[in-house]
Scaffold this motif. Structure first.
Motif, PDB file in Angstrom:
ATOM      1  N   ILE A  63      14.501  -0.783  -4.146  1.00  0.00           N
ATOM      2  CA  ILE A  63      14.582   0.073  -5.337  1.00  0.00           C
ATOM      3  C   ILE A  63      13.592   1.226  -5.226  1.00  0.00           C
ATOM      4  CG2 ILE A  63      14.198   0.146  -7.831  1.00  0.00           C
ATOM      5  CD1 ILE A  63      15.173  -2.735  -7.979  1.00  0.00           C
ATOM      6  N   LEU A  64      12.383   0.916  -4.751  1.00  0.00           N
ATOM      7  CA  LEU A  64      11.368   1.962  -4.569  1.00  0.00           C
ATOM      8  C   LEU A  64      11.835   3.002  -3.558  1.00  0.00           C
ATOM      9  CD1 LEU A  64       8.535   3.121  -5.012  1.00  0.00           C
ATOM     10  CD2 LEU A  64       7.694   1.557  -3.245  1.00  0.00           C
ATOM     11  N   ALA A  65      12.462   2.557  -2.472  1.00  0.00           N
ATOM     12  CA  ALA A  65      12.956   3.502  -1.463  1.00  0.00           C
ATOM     13  C   ALA A  65      13.978   4.455  -2.076  1.00  0.00           C
ATOM     14  CB  ALA A  65      13.569   2.742  -0.290  1.00  0.00           C
ATOM     15  N   GLY A  66      14.875   3.917  -2.893  1.00  0.00           N
ATOM     16  CA  GLY A  66      15.869   4.769  -3.549  1.00  0.00           C
ATOM     17  C   GLY A  66      15.237   5.749  -4.526  1.00  0.00           C
ATOM     18  N   ASN A  67      14.268   5.274  -5.300  1.00  0.00           N
ATOM     19  CA  ASN A  67      13.587   6.169  -6.248  1.00  0.00           C
ATOM     20  C   ASN A  67      12.803   7.264  -5.529  1.00  0.00           C
ATOM     21  OD1 ASN A  67      14.506   4.878  -8.567  1.00  0.00           O
ATOM     22  ND2 ASN A  67      12.804   3.444  -8.628  1.00  0.00           N
ATOM     23  N   LEU A  68      12.181   6.911  -4.403  1.00  0.00           N
ATOM     24  CA  LEU A  68      11.455   7.921  -3.629  1.00  0.00           C
ATOM     25  C   LEU A  68      12.411   8.966  -3.061  1.00  0.00           C
ATOM     26  CD1 LEU A  68       8.888   5.653  -1.731  1.00  0.00           C
ATOM     27  CD2 LEU A  68       8.359   7.360  -3.481  1.00  0.00           C
ATOM     28  N   MET A  69      13.614   8.533  -2.686  1.00  0.00           N
ATOM     29  CA  MET A  69      14.613   9.494  -2.216  1.00  0.00           C
ATOM     30  C   MET A  69      14.958  10.491  -3.305  1.00  0.00           C
ATOM     31  SD  MET A  69      17.466   7.729   0.233  1.00  0.00           S
ATOM     32  CE  MET A  69      18.351   9.271   0.212  1.00  0.00           C
ATOM     33  N   ALA A 243      10.036  -2.835   2.959  1.00  0.00           N
ATOM     34  CA  ALA A 243       8.738  -2.155   3.024  1.00  0.00           C
ATOM     35  C   ALA A 243       8.771  -1.016   4.034  1.00  0.00           C
ATOM     36  CB  ALA A 243       7.647  -3.158   3.378  1.00  0.00           C
ATOM     37  N   LEU A 244       9.392  -1.268   5.193  1.00  0.00           N
ATOM     38  CA  LEU A 244       9.482  -0.244   6.228  1.00  0.00           C
ATOM     39  C   LEU A 244      10.308   0.946   5.752  1.00  0.00           C
ATOM     40  CD1 LEU A 244       8.818   0.446   9.198  1.00  0.00           C
ATOM     41  CD2 LEU A 244      10.957  -0.678   9.849  1.00  0.00           C
ATOM     42  N   THR A 245      11.401   0.663   5.041  1.00  0.00           N
ATOM     43  CA  THR A 245      12.257   1.741   4.537  1.00  0.00           C
ATOM     44  C   THR A 245      11.532   2.577   3.487  1.00  0.00           C
ATOM     45  OG1 THR A 245      14.200   0.355   4.917  1.00  0.00           O
ATOM     46  CG2 THR A 245      14.491   2.264   3.504  1.00  0.00           C
ATOM     47  N   ALA A 246      10.842   1.907   2.555  1.00  0.00           N
ATOM     48  CA  ALA A 246      10.095   2.632   1.525  1.00  0.00           C
ATOM     49  C   ALA A 246       9.025   3.517   2.152  1.00  0.00           C
ATOM     50  CB  ALA A 246       9.466   1.651   0.540  1.00  0.00           C
ATOM     51  N   LEU A 247       8.314   2.982   3.165  1.00  0.00           N
ATOM     52  CA  LEU A 247       7.287   3.769   3.853  1.00  0.00           C
ATOM     53  C   LEU A 247       7.916   4.948   4.591  1.00  0.00           C
ATOM     54  CD1 LEU A 247       4.362   4.159   4.805  1.00  0.00           C
ATOM     55  CD2 LEU A 247       4.868   2.596   6.707  1.00  0.00           C
ATOM     56  N   TYR A 248       9.040   4.705   5.243  1.00  0.00           N
ATOM     57  CA  TYR A 248       9.719   5.772   5.985  1.00  0.00           C
ATOM     58  C   TYR A 248      10.172   6.896   5.047  1.00  0.00           C
ATOM     59  CZ  TYR A 248      13.538   8.189   8.344  1.00  0.00           C
ATOM     60  OH  TYR A 248      14.379   9.167   8.843  1.00  0.00           O
ATOM     61  N   VAL A 249      10.786   6.530   3.928  1.00  0.00           N
ATOM     62  CA  VAL A 249      11.252   7.537   2.974  1.00  0.00           C
ATOM     63  C   VAL A 249      10.075   8.320   2.403  1.00  0.00           C
ATOM     64  CG1 VAL A 249      12.406   7.878   0.753  1.00  0.00           C
ATOM     65  CG2 VAL A 249      13.364   6.280   2.399  1.00  0.00           C
ATOM     66  N   ALA A 250       8.978   7.606   2.098  1.00  0.00           N
ATOM     67  CA  ALA A 250       7.796   8.283   1.563  1.00  0.00           C
ATOM     68  C   ALA A 250       7.232   9.280   2.576  1.00  0.00           C
ATOM     69  CB  ALA A 250       6.735   7.251   1.183  1.00  0.00           C
ATOM     70  N   GLU A 263       5.272  12.849  -8.310  1.00  0.00           N
ATOM     71  CA  GLU A 263       6.602  12.279  -8.100  1.00  0.00           C
ATOM     72  C   GLU A 263       6.523  10.847  -7.585  1.00  0.00           C
ATOM     73  OE1 GLU A 263       5.748  15.272  -7.068  1.00  0.00           O
ATOM     74  OE2 GLU A 263       7.011  16.604  -8.284  1.00  0.00           O
ATOM     75  N   CYS A 264       5.557  10.599  -6.718  1.00  0.00           N
ATOM     76  CA  CYS A 264       5.379   9.249  -6.164  1.00  0.00           C
ATOM     77  C   CYS A 264       5.043   8.258  -7.283  1.00  0.00           C
ATOM     78  CB  CYS A 264       4.290   9.263  -5.098  1.00  0.00           C
ATOM     79  SG  CYS A 264       4.113   7.693  -4.219  1.00  0.00           S
ATOM     80  N   TRP A 265       4.157   8.652  -8.180  1.00  0.00           N
ATOM     81  CA  TRP A 265       3.775   7.780  -9.290  1.00  0.00           C
ATOM     82  C   TRP A 265       4.962   7.513 -10.212  1.00  0.00           C
ATOM     83  CZ3 TRP A 265       0.654   4.192 -10.424  1.00  0.00           C
ATOM     84  CH2 TRP A 265       0.371   3.849 -11.744  1.00  0.00           C
ATOM     85  N   LYS A 266       5.792   8.517 -10.438  1.00  0.00           N
ATOM     86  CA  LYS A 266       6.988   8.338 -11.259  1.00  0.00           C
ATOM     87  C   LYS A 266       7.941   7.331 -10.613  1.00  0.00           C
ATOM     88  CE  LYS A 266      10.886  10.860 -13.335  1.00  0.00           C
ATOM     89  NZ  LYS A 266      11.889   9.927 -12.828  1.00  0.00           N
ATOM     90  N   ALA A 267       8.124   7.432  -9.283  1.00  0.00           N
ATOM     91  CA  ALA A 267       9.003   6.493  -8.574  1.00  0.00           C
ATOM     92  C   ALA A 267       8.468   5.074  -8.683  1.00  0.00           C
ATOM     93  CB  ALA A 267       9.129   6.904  -7.114  1.00  0.00           C
ATOM     94  N   ILE A 268       7.158   4.911  -8.594  1.00  0.00           N
ATOM     95  CA  ILE A 268       6.554   3.572  -8.693  1.00  0.00           C
ATOM     96  C   ILE A 268       6.747   2.997 -10.094  1.00  0.00           C
ATOM     97  CG2 ILE A 268       4.358   2.320  -8.660  1.00  0.00           C
ATOM     98  CD1 ILE A 268       3.469   4.228  -6.416  1.00  0.00           C
ATOM     99  N   LEU A 269       6.541   3.818 -11.125  1.00  0.00           N
ATOM    100  CA  LEU A 269       6.720   3.349 -12.503  1.00  0.00           C
ATOM    101  C   LEU A 269       8.170   2.952 -12.767  1.00  0.00           C
ATOM    102  CD1 LEU A 269       4.521   5.792 -14.642  1.00  0.00           C
ATOM    103  CD2 LEU A 269       4.064   3.404 -14.079  1.00  0.00           C
TER     104      LEU A 269
END
Length: 425
Positions: A63-69, A243-250, A263-269
């Motif tokens: 979910i975090l990876a998608g939000n970061l995208m 975890a790897l995907t979220a890190l890669y997208v970030a 934006e990163c903080w918004k994705a985490i929330l």
């Protein structure tokens, strides 16, 4: 006992209580029928035990990876590439809608996130091209069903945790069904465009334009291959893959300049809010699932369907009908958590491959996301398109029937789901 629990659950839902409270209250009533003394010991144990599964940690990470995208601009790059690929066709923006959902599905795994992220951009664009707002919103909600089918998939991770099935095999099995859904919805869109004589909105792109758009979208397109290849080849677990995907997208977002601290903080929330809601429902559902198992409800269900176990197609059609009706009135995660432990023994007796069953259940649960009266994706699509929900519910039925047609095709031809896992698994 089961009937009383059902009445209690529906009563609490009608009263508007939060779903996890309705589920816990229903479990409490069930324990009163079984053994009152078990409540202080077994309810907390099953509540926390239901989410104390390592593989479930993959859910918030995907979910975090998608939000970061979304917040880093990678989603817009995917949409730009999709537009150059199919935007020159008649009804091009509708095709862009579906193809964007296919691309976005490869990272997020959530239909609701797909509807929210793409709907606000594509519904107005489709309306400018001549589509009715209701059809544009309906296509957005319908094509979002691809999200939980093409890997990664939150529903598949949940199913795997309940049945000890390989997540990698389930992910591989979802590729062909997800693409079939995409083709089916593109067919609907092509028919609509032909019937309403929509004009082509863009010219055929040059190879240079297509190549430039592909390179721009390549960082996002690589993510699905990281997910599937890492799990299937055994390099990482599903959780490590998340975890790897979220890190890669970030990292892609930072390097490309679209991801800043805000934006990163918004994705985490956003991830924390959605994950907390999902896990509360999962924990409460796990309590009821254990209680039903303790009361031997699955065994009773097996005996009820035993006359039909010689015909796997009939069994899958019956299970699909039950899941479809249940999904119309129950939140999807809780429906999956409650039905899977009951359905799995029946499927085993009928000789149904657990991977095939997983895809059928996942697609059934996913279709419920666009089915009245509680389809979450329909509510999101109505909100982003500023439509009355009743109007959209009337429009959504052709998309529901299209998805059901794909479901029946998968039931009749199991190799459509099992071919890829057999080849690469």
């Amino acid at each position: 006992m089961t009937l009383t629990m059902l009445v209690v659950f529906l009563g609490h839902v009608l009263l508007g209580l939060p779903l996890f409270i309705a589920l816990l209250t229903t479990a409490f009533v069930g324990f009163l029928f079984v053994d009152f003394s078990m409540i202080p010991r077994m309810m907390p144990q099953q509540f926390f035990g239901g989410i104390n599964v390592f593989s479930l940690m993959a859910i918030p990470l995907f979910i975090l990876a998608g939000n970061l995208m979304n917040v880093s601009g990678l989603t817009e790059r995917l949409m730009g590439f999709a537009r150059l690929m199919v935007g020159h066709l008649r009804g091009g923006m509708g095709h862009v809608n579906v193809v964007s959902s296919v691309f976005f599905a490869g990272v997020n795994g959530s239909a609701v996130a797909d509807t929210s992220a793409l709907g606000s951009l594509l519904v107005p664009a489709m309306e400018k091209e001549g589509y009715s707002r209701a059809f544009a919103a309906g296509l957005t909600a319908g094509s979002s069903l691809i999200g939980p089918i093409i890997p990664p998939s939150i529903f598949m991770i949940l199913y795997a945790s309940l049945t000890n099935t390989s997540v990698g095999d389930l992910f591989l099995a979802g590729v062909v069904p997800g693409l079939l859904l995409g083709v089916a919805f593109m067919g609907m869109n092509a028919w609509y465009a032909w019937r309403h004589r929509l004009a082509k909105s863009t010219q055929l792109p040059s190879l240079g334009q297509l190549g430039f758009a592909f390179i721009a979208a390549l960082p996002a397109l690589i993510a699905p291959f990281i997910i599937v290849a890492g799990i299937v080849l055994g390099f990482v677990t599903p959780t490590e893959s998340g975890a790897l995907t979220a890190l890669y997208v970030a990292l892609c977002g930072v390097v490309l300049g679209g991801l800043r601290l805000k934006e990163c903080w918004k994705a985490i929330l956003d991830t924390a809010r959605l994950t907390s809601a999902i896990f509360l429902i999962m924990a409460a559902s796990a309590t009821i699932s254990w209680l039903l198992s303790y009361a031997q409800v699955p065994e009773q269900f097996v005996s009820l369907l035993s006359p039909y176990v010689d015909n796997s197609v009939v069994i899958l059609l019956l299970l699909s009908a039950i899941t479809f009706v249940t999904g119309m009135f129950m939140e999807e995660v809780s429906a999956l958590m409650l039905l899977t432990p009951i359905f799995a023994p029946v499927a085993m007796m009928a000789g149904i491959d657990p991977i095939h069953l997983g895809i059928i259940i996942t697609l059934n649960i996913t279709i419920a996301l666009i089915t009245p009266p509680l389809g979450a994706c329909v509510f999101v699509a109505a909100a982003v398109s500023r439509l009355e929900i009743v109007s959209l519910f009337r429009t959504i039925w052709p998309f529901v029937l299209t998805a059901i047609a794909v479901l029946i095709l998968l039931i009749l031809f199991p190799p459509l789901t099992l071919w890829l896992p057999t080849l690469l698994g």
